[in-house]
Design a protein around this motif. Structure first.
Motif, PDB file in Angstrom:
ATOM      1  N   ARG A  33       0.984  -1.142  -0.056  1.00  0.00           N
ATOM      2  CA  ARG A  33      -0.062  -0.215   0.307  1.00  0.00           C
ATOM      3  C   ARG A  33       1.373   1.420  -0.128  1.00  0.00           C
ATOM      4  O   ARG A  33       0.661   2.146   0.291  1.00  0.00           O
ATOM      5  CB  ARG A  33      -0.928   0.121   1.357  1.00  0.00           C
ATOM      6  N   ASN A  34       2.077   1.187  -0.284  1.00  0.00           N
ATOM      7  CA  ASN A  34       3.062   2.017  -0.309  1.00  0.00           C
ATOM      8  C   ASN A  34       2.641   2.822   1.015  1.00  0.00           C
ATOM      9  O   ASN A  34       2.609   4.364   0.794  1.00  0.00           O
ATOM     10  CB  ASN A  34       3.331   3.101  -1.477  1.00  0.00           C
ATOM     11  N   THR A  35       2.723   2.377   1.901  1.00  0.00           N
ATOM     12  CA  THR A  35       2.459   3.290   2.959  1.00  0.00           C
ATOM     13  C   THR A  35       3.377   3.054   5.157  1.00  0.00           C
ATOM     14  O   THR A  35       3.571   1.913   4.904  1.00  0.00           O
ATOM     15  CB  THR A  35       0.889   2.828   3.578  1.00  0.00           C
ATOM     16  N   LEU A  36       3.537   4.224   5.641  1.00  0.00           N
ATOM     17  CA  LEU A  36       4.114   3.549   6.608  1.00  0.00           C
ATOM     18  C   LEU A  36       3.930   4.355   7.836  1.00  0.00           C
ATOM     19  O   LEU A  36       2.587   4.693   8.021  1.00  0.00           O
ATOM     20  CB  LEU A  36       5.386   5.175   6.834  1.00  0.00           C
ATOM     21  N   VAL A  37       3.224   2.975   8.843  1.00  0.00           N
ATOM     22  CA  VAL A  37       2.388   2.342   9.907  1.00  0.00           C
ATOM     23  C   VAL A  37       3.280   2.368  11.300  1.00  0.00           C
ATOM     24  O   VAL A  37       4.701   2.474  11.178  1.00  0.00           O
ATOM     25  CB  VAL A  37       2.477   1.366   9.699  1.00  0.00           C
ATOM     26  N   TYR A  38       2.862   3.760  12.085  1.00  0.00           N
ATOM     27  CA  TYR A  38       3.524   3.825  12.794  1.00  0.00           C
ATOM     28  C   TYR A  38       2.850   2.926  14.353  1.00  0.00           C
ATOM     29  O   TYR A  38       1.795   2.727  14.214  1.00  0.00           O
ATOM     30  CB  TYR A  38       4.464   4.387  13.123  1.00  0.00           C
ATOM     31  N   LEU A  39       3.774   2.332  15.446  1.00  0.00           N
ATOM     32  CA  LEU A  39       3.080   1.806  16.400  1.00  0.00           C
ATOM     33  C   LEU A  39       3.661   2.073  17.406  1.00  0.00           C
ATOM     34  O   LEU A  39       4.698   1.631  18.084  1.00  0.00           O
ATOM     35  CB  LEU A  39       2.978   0.069  16.088  1.00  0.00           C
ATOM     36  N   VAL A  40       3.040   2.520  19.040  1.00  0.00           N
ATOM     37  CA  VAL A  40       2.873   2.640  19.846  1.00  0.00           C
ATOM     38  C   VAL A  40       2.803   1.469  20.800  1.00  0.00           C
ATOM     39  O   VAL A  40       1.746   1.170  21.127  1.00  0.00           O
ATOM     40  CB  VAL A  40       3.008   3.898  20.450  1.00  0.00           C
ATOM     41  N   TYR A  41       3.889   1.008  21.884  1.00  0.00           N
ATOM     42  CA  TYR A  41       3.645  -0.050  22.648  1.00  0.00           C
ATOM     43  C   TYR A  41       3.828   0.431  23.607  1.00  0.00           C
ATOM     44  O   TYR A  41       5.288   1.544  24.150  1.00  0.00           O
ATOM     45  CB  TYR A  41       3.062  -1.318  22.644  1.00  0.00           C
ATOM     46  N   SER A  42       3.651  -0.244  25.157  1.00  0.00           N
ATOM     47  CA  SER A  42       4.639   0.294  26.022  1.00  0.00           C
ATOM     48  C   SER A  42       4.740  -1.494  26.890  1.00  0.00           C
ATOM     49  O   SER A  42       3.909  -2.004  26.331  1.00  0.00           O
ATOM     50  CB  SER A  42       3.761   0.442  27.625  1.00  0.00           C
ATOM     51  N   ASP A  43       6.220  -1.631  26.858  1.00  0.00           N
ATOM     52  CA  ASP A  43       6.613  -2.983  27.772  1.00  0.00           C
ATOM     53  C   ASP A  43       7.014  -2.145  29.132  1.00  0.00           C
ATOM     54  O   ASP A  43       7.975  -1.426  29.260  1.00  0.00           O
ATOM     55  CB  ASP A  43       7.258  -3.762  26.270  1.00  0.00           C
ATOM     56  N   ARG A  44       7.323  -4.109  29.674  1.00  0.00           N
ATOM     57  CA  ARG A  44       7.958  -3.912  31.167  1.00  0.00           C
ATOM     58  C   ARG A  44       8.513  -5.305  31.018  1.00  0.00           C
ATOM     59  O   ARG A  44       7.949  -5.948  30.173  1.00  0.00           O
ATOM     60  CB  ARG A  44       7.059  -3.877  32.446  1.00  0.00           C
ATOM     61  N   VAL A  45      10.001  -5.115  31.927  1.00  0.00           N
ATOM     62  CA  VAL A  45      10.788  -6.765  31.750  1.00  0.00           C
ATOM     63  C   VAL A  45       9.735  -7.592  31.857  1.00  0.00           C
ATOM     64  O   VAL A  45      10.379  -8.953  31.340  1.00  0.00           O
ATOM     65  CB  VAL A  45      11.272  -6.223  33.227  1.00  0.00           C
ATOM     66  N   ILE A  46       8.944  -7.617  33.521  1.00  0.00           N
ATOM     67  CA  ILE A  46       8.668  -9.318  33.350  1.00  0.00           C
ATOM     68  C   ILE A  46       6.422  -9.752  32.481  1.00  0.00           C
ATOM     69  O   ILE A  46       6.489 -10.042  32.225  1.00  0.00           O
ATOM     70  CB  ILE A  46       7.970  -9.280  34.806  1.00  0.00           C
ATOM     71  N   GLU A  47       6.491  -7.782  32.341  1.00  0.00           N
ATOM     72  CA  GLU A  47       4.626  -8.550  31.903  1.00  0.00           C
ATOM     73  C   GLU A  47       5.412  -6.951  31.142  1.00  0.00           C
ATOM     74  O   GLU A  47       4.498  -5.751  31.978  1.00  0.00           O
ATOM     75  CB  GLU A  47       4.052  -8.359  32.583  1.00  0.00           C
ATOM     76  N   GLY A  48       4.836  -6.684  29.898  1.00  0.00           N
ATOM     77  CA  GLY A  48       4.172  -5.447  28.772  1.00  0.00           C
ATOM     78  C   GLY A  48       2.656  -5.642  29.654  1.00  0.00           C
ATOM     79  O   GLY A  48       1.834  -5.706  29.908  1.00  0.00           O
ATOM     80  N   SER A  49       2.059  -4.712  28.374  1.00  0.00           N
ATOM     81  CA  SER A  49       0.818  -3.863  28.257  1.00  0.00           C
ATOM     82  C   SER A  49      -0.050  -4.036  26.449  1.00  0.00           C
ATOM     83  O   SER A  49       0.808  -3.921  25.651  1.00  0.00           O
ATOM     84  CB  SER A  49       0.217  -2.123  28.577  1.00  0.00           C
ATOM     85  N   PRO A  50      -1.203  -4.876  26.610  1.00  0.00           N
ATOM     86  CA  PRO A  50      -1.513  -5.162  25.210  1.00  0.00           C
ATOM     87  C   PRO A  50      -2.281  -3.919  24.582  1.00  0.00           C
ATOM     88  O   PRO A  50      -2.256  -3.235  23.318  1.00  0.00           O
ATOM     89  CB  PRO A  50      -2.927  -6.232  25.132  1.00  0.00           C
ATOM     90  N   GLN A  51      -2.139  -2.789  26.113  1.00  0.00           N
ATOM     91  CA  GLN A  51      -2.394  -1.510  25.150  1.00  0.00           C
ATOM     92  C   GLN A  51      -1.940  -0.818  24.214  1.00  0.00           C
ATOM     93  O   GLN A  51      -0.740  -0.776  24.109  1.00  0.00           O
ATOM     94  CB  GLN A  51      -2.993  -0.541  25.739  1.00  0.00           C
ATOM     95  N   ASN A  52      -2.489  -0.243  22.621  1.00  0.00           N
ATOM     96  CA  ASN A  52      -1.318  -0.093  21.726  1.00  0.00           C
ATOM     97  C   ASN A  52      -2.154   0.919  21.489  1.00  0.00           C
ATOM     98  O   ASN A  52      -3.809   1.692  21.031  1.00  0.00           O
ATOM     99  CB  ASN A  52      -0.711  -0.878  20.802  1.00  0.00           C
ATOM    100  N   ALA A  53      -1.421   1.524  20.242  1.00  0.00           N
ATOM    101  CA  ALA A  53      -1.900   2.364  19.306  1.00  0.00           C
ATOM    102  C   ALA A  53      -1.753   2.370  18.011  1.00  0.00           C
ATOM    103  O   ALA A  53      -0.422   2.128  17.743  1.00  0.00           O
ATOM    104  CB  ALA A  53      -2.224   3.564  19.586  1.00  0.00           C
TER     105      ALA A  53
END
Length: 150
Positions: free
Chosen positions: A120-140
């Motif tokens: 699609r000739n498109t740049l896609v950006y993803l933000v997420y949070s991670d942690r050493v033991i357990e990250g979060s599935p919340q993202n945008a």
């Protein structure tokens, strides 16, 4: 010897964008220390000229937040836009980190990674949070179709 070692360490660190605060709003009043707030930051993609990303995220206040000891929440919103002609400064890697910021004293980070959707000739950006033991599935996620600049 120390200079050579520091040079190697700096060379090993990937080139990441640094954020500039655009604005903030207070969300919770704190009697001691800064208030809890939502901040809006802007950063340019270090490998793609003509792209700026805007990240909004929560920052914990209070005494711990003021001393940098509080853990910020994982929620964030991301909007990246074409702000000029798009030009690739160097080769892009899939899932390459373009922005990273510590959101707790040691174990938690918020990061933005970039993908290129060739079909699609498109740049896609993803933000997420991670942690050493357990990250979060919340993202945008946000996407920018690569088009001629007018």
């Amino acid at each position: 010897m120390l200079k050579a070692y520091l040079g190697l360490v700096v060379a090993a660190v990937p080139f990441l964008a640094s954020a500039e605060q655009v604005g903030e709003v207070s969300t919770v009043f704190k009697w001691l220390g800064p208030n809890d707030k939502v901040v809006v930051e802007a950063f340019d993609d270090p490998k793609v000229e003509g792209v700026t990303c805007y990240l909004s995220r929560a920052k914990t206040g209070g005494v711990k937040g003021g001393m940098g000891l509080a853990e910020d929440r994982a929620e964030a919103s991301l909007a990246c836009r074409q702000v000029g002609p798009i030009r690739f400064v160097s080769e892009l890697k899939e899932g390459e980190e373009v922005f990273k910021e510590r959101t707790s004293l040691v174990f938690k980070t918020m990061q933005v990674v970039r993908f290129f959707d060739k079909k699609r000739n498109t740049l896609v950006y993803l933000v997420y949070s991670d942690r050493v033991i357990e990250g979060s599935p919340q993202n945008a996620v946000t996407a920018i179709p690569i088009m001629p600049w007018q």
